[in-house]
Design a protein around this motif. Structure first.
Motif, PDB file in Angstrom:
ATOM      1  N   PHE A  42       0.928  -1.673   0.337  1.00 35.01           N
ATOM      2  CA  PHE A  42       0.141  -0.263  -0.278  1.00 35.01           C
ATOM      3  C   PHE A  42       0.812   1.203   0.080  1.00 35.01           C
ATOM      4  CE2 PHE A  42      -3.378  -2.951   0.909  1.00 35.01           C
ATOM      5  CZ  PHE A  42      -4.238  -2.461   0.899  1.00 35.01           C
ATOM      6  N   LEU A  99      -3.929   2.860   8.177  1.00 30.45           N
ATOM      7  CA  LEU A  99      -4.125   2.339   7.350  1.00 30.45           C
ATOM      8  C   LEU A  99      -4.882   1.136   7.897  1.00 30.45           C
ATOM      9  CD1 LEU A  99      -0.618   2.111   5.663  1.00 30.45           C
ATOM     10  CD2 LEU A  99      -2.874   3.364   4.668  1.00 30.45           C
ATOM     11  N   ASN A 103      -8.578   1.225   6.381  1.00 30.99           N
ATOM     12  CA  ASN A 103      -8.977  -0.459   5.242  1.00 30.99           C
ATOM     13  C   ASN A 103      -9.286  -1.332   5.898  1.00 30.99           C
ATOM     14  OD1 ASN A 103      -7.564   0.764   2.340  1.00 30.99           O
ATOM     15  ND2 ASN A 103      -6.052   1.685   3.694  1.00 30.99           N
TER      16      ASN A 103
END
Length: 190
Positions: A42, A99, A103
């Motif tokens: 990512f 993150l 996500n």
């Protein structure tokens, strides 16, 4: 040089000293290049590196010895201390937490991916040092030294120490690796 040849030449070099075959600015540029080029899932940029040189390097190894209250070999610690410097590898857990929040479907994977990237960072720096004819080895005195290292380098609590890499000029090369029986570790499926 081919990647295979570089892999053959990269070794754990313990016999190091405080001289380098290159200028310190070349060393710094090589480490910066690796930091930029190593992949991170990512593109999270979760890796952090401290390059401890000079007196900070020597102080680090004195403090590592002290942290173990004499329960580690002073001779071994002094082998690392006589090098030119130490590269400290960290993961910034704040990056991972952000993150995970952004996500949630992948939340459990971010710590794993960060560890994978950190391993690639360590290995890539090690390969770069080897290509520059600089000896290095990888140590793991963490987590016992984590708080001391964060305090010594004024780092945030979110920096989780993963490894220490003392490096320097090569006094003596390592013995040949010998046959590692890789064929026993490979499965070929068609």
């Amino acid at each position: 040089m081919s990647i295979i040849k570089s892999l053959e030449l990269r070794r754990s070099i313990y016999a190091i000293n405080d001289t380098l075959p290159i200028d310190e600015s070349e060393l710094t540029a090589a480490v910066l290049n690796v930091i930029e080029l190593v992949p991170d899932a990512f593109n999270m940029k979760s890796q952090r590196v401290v390059l401890a040189l000079g007196e900070k390097h020597k102080e680090l190894w004195d403090r590592i010895y002290d942290a173990f209250d004499g329960k580690v070999s002073e001779k071994k610690i002094n082998e690392f201390k006589r090098g030119y410097g130490t590269i400290l590898y960290f993961i910034d857990d704040d990056v991972i937490k952000t993150l995970q929040e952004q996500n949630p479907l992948y939340a459990d994977n971010f710590p794993i991916w960060a560890e994978q990237s950190n391993g690639m960072m360590q290995f890539s720096v090690w390969m770069a040092l080897s290509d520059l004819k600089i000896g290095a080895n990888l140590q793991h005195y963490n987590p016992i030294i984590d708080d001391m290292v964060r305090e010594m380098f004024d780092l945030p609590d979110s920096y989780r120490l993963r490894a220490q890499m003392p490096f320097g000029g090569i006094i003596a090369i390592a013995c040949p690796k010998g046959n590692q029986e890789a064929v026993k570790r490979l499965i070929i499926a068609k």
